[in-house]
Scaffold this active site. Structure first.
Site, PDB file in Angstrom:
ATOM      1  N   GLY A 149       1.297  -9.184  -0.535  1.00 13.05           N
ATOM      2  CA  GLY A 149      -0.097  -9.350  -0.143  1.00 13.05           C
ATOM      3  C   GLY A 149      -0.287  -8.988   1.316  1.00 13.05           C
ATOM      4  O   GLY A 149       0.658  -9.058   2.108  1.00 13.05           O
ATOM      5  N   GLN A 170      -4.325  -8.646   9.440  1.00 15.32           N
ATOM      6  CA  GLN A 170      -2.900  -8.438   9.735  1.00 15.32           C
ATOM      7  C   GLN A 170      -2.618  -7.015  10.220  1.00 15.32           C
ATOM      8  O   GLN A 170      -1.546  -6.761  10.769  1.00 15.32           O
ATOM      9  CB  GLN A 170      -2.051  -8.706   8.486  1.00 15.32           C
ATOM     10  CG  GLN A 170      -1.936 -10.186   8.143  1.00 15.32           C
ATOM     11  CD  GLN A 170      -0.999 -10.389   6.978  1.00 15.32           C
ATOM     12  OE1 GLN A 170      -1.395 -10.232   5.827  1.00 15.32           O
ATOM     13  NE2 GLN A 170       0.248 -10.700   7.270  1.00 15.32           N
ATOM     14  N   CYS A 209       5.550 -14.806   5.242  1.00 19.13           N
ATOM     15  CA  CYS A 209       4.399 -14.019   5.677  1.00 19.13           C
ATOM     16  C   CYS A 209       4.887 -12.816   6.476  1.00 19.13           C
ATOM     17  O   CYS A 209       5.768 -12.957   7.319  1.00 19.13           O
ATOM     18  CB  CYS A 209       3.505 -14.900   6.548  1.00 19.13           C
ATOM     19  SG  CYS A 209       2.068 -14.037   7.202  1.00 19.13           S
ATOM     20  N   LEU A 210       4.296 -11.657   6.237  1.00 20.59           N
ATOM     21  CA  LEU A 210       4.694 -10.441   6.961  1.00 20.59           C
ATOM     22  C   LEU A 210       4.407 -10.552   8.461  1.00 20.59           C
ATOM     23  O   LEU A 210       5.017  -9.841   9.261  1.00 20.59           O
ATOM     24  CB  LEU A 210       3.969  -9.216   6.384  1.00 20.59           C
ATOM     25  CG  LEU A 210       4.321  -8.846   4.941  1.00 20.59           C
ATOM     26  CD1 LEU A 210       3.455  -7.684   4.469  1.00 20.59           C
ATOM     27  CD2 LEU A 210       5.802  -8.496   4.805  1.00 20.59           C
ATOM     28  N   HIS A 233      -2.943 -17.896   0.342  1.00 23.37           N
ATOM     29  CA  HIS A 233      -2.297 -17.441   1.583  1.00 23.37           C
ATOM     30  C   HIS A 233      -3.137 -16.350   2.268  1.00 23.37           C
ATOM     31  O   HIS A 233      -3.384 -16.419   3.470  1.00 23.37           O
ATOM     32  CB  HIS A 233      -0.888 -16.921   1.252  1.00 23.37           C
ATOM     33  CG  HIS A 233      -0.116 -16.403   2.423  1.00 23.37           C
ATOM     34  ND1 HIS A 233       0.990 -17.053   2.926  1.00 23.37           N
ATOM     35  CD2 HIS A 233      -0.286 -15.290   3.184  1.00 23.37           C
ATOM     36  CE1 HIS A 233       1.462 -16.350   3.967  1.00 23.37           C
ATOM     37  NE2 HIS A 233       0.712 -15.271   4.128  1.00 23.37           N
ATOM     38  N   GLU A 234      -3.589 -15.376   1.470  1.00 22.54           N
ATOM     39  CA  GLU A 234      -4.347 -14.261   2.063  1.00 22.54           C
ATOM     40  C   GLU A 234      -5.746 -14.695   2.495  1.00 22.54           C
ATOM     41  O   GLU A 234      -6.246 -14.254   3.540  1.00 22.54           O
ATOM     42  CB  GLU A 234      -4.420 -13.066   1.106  1.00 22.54           C
ATOM     43  CG  GLU A 234      -3.073 -12.477   0.672  1.00 22.54           C
ATOM     44  CD  GLU A 234      -2.108 -12.171   1.801  1.00 22.54           C
ATOM     45  OE1 GLU A 234      -2.572 -11.867   2.919  1.00 22.54           O
ATOM     46  OE2 GLU A 234      -0.891 -12.243   1.578  1.00 22.54           O
ATOM     47  N   HIS A 290      -5.514 -16.242   5.765  1.00 18.99           N
ATOM     48  CA  HIS A 290      -5.474 -15.229   6.831  1.00 18.99           C
ATOM     49  C   HIS A 290      -6.892 -14.850   7.257  1.00 18.99           C
ATOM     50  O   HIS A 290      -7.193 -14.761   8.447  1.00 18.99           O
ATOM     51  CB  HIS A 290      -4.790 -13.947   6.343  1.00 18.99           C
ATOM     52  CG  HIS A 290      -3.301 -13.934   6.539  1.00 18.99           C
ATOM     53  ND1 HIS A 290      -2.713 -14.068   7.763  1.00 18.99           N
ATOM     54  CD2 HIS A 290      -2.286 -13.787   5.656  1.00 18.99           C
ATOM     55  CE1 HIS A 290      -1.389 -14.006   7.627  1.00 18.99           C
ATOM     56  NE2 HIS A 290      -1.099 -13.838   6.361  1.00 18.99           N
TER      57      HIS A 290
HETATM   58 NI    NI Z   1       0.735 -13.688   5.405  1.00 19.77          NI
END
Ligand code: NI
Length: 170
Positions: free
Chosen positions: A46, A51, A93-94, A135-136, A139
């Protein structure tokens, strides 16, 4: 198409609430394609627009990471309508690479959103999909999964990141 730079914890764009998407133009389509490429290259399941430094209410999820085309979902202006149950699992998380922590999320969530053609849609996500959706969407609201941690656990992860940052490895 292009692979974009993924912003990391400490970048203020991750902490700003994103703006609703109002125009479904070529620029938006290009951003979506680039976000999908960036998610697959990471690799991740995701990615939210902020991000990659774009403060818009837009996110992509593909639990198959590009293996099955029908699993790619594009969510524009998503919102959670309902949630049920809870599951406590590891999450990463990225934007906080190489850290995973236990986070409790709903087991099922119902979301309303527009797809990339601006068509209104609703869907239920379950298990990992529910986790990814929450999660997204977090963000897009300027939240990160480590915000759910408390006390020593949180201090420890923030200290480790600060150390990496100082050494130039972040
Ligand atoms: Ni994330």
């Amino acid at each position: 198409m292009a692979i974009l730079n993924i912003r990391k914890f400490g970048d203020e764009v991750l902490r700003r609430r994103t703006d609703e998407v109002e125009t479904f133009d070529d620029e938006l389509q290009r951003l979506i394609d680039d976000m999908v490429d960036t998610m697959y290259a990471a690799p991740g399941v995701g990615l939210a627009a902020n991000q990659v430094g774009v403060s818009k209410r837009l996110m992509v999820i593909d639990l198959s990471v590009g293996k099955r085309p029908d699993e790619l979902h594009v969510f524009v202006n998503p919102e959670i309508l309902e949630s049920e149950g809870s599951v406590t699992e590891e999450e990463g998380c990225l934007s906080i690479p190489d850290f995973v922590e236990i986070v409790t999320r709903p087991e099922r969530v119902k979301v309303r959103y527009k797809d990339r053609q601006a068509v209104d849609r609703e869907m239920w996500g379950e298990g990992l999909m529910a986790r990814a959706l929450c999660h997204e969407i977090d963000h897009l609201d300027g939240m990160l999964f480590i915000d759910y941690l408390r006390g020593l656990k949180k201090e420890r992860i923030v200290k480790k990141i600060q150390k990496l940052f100082r050494s130039g490895a972040w």
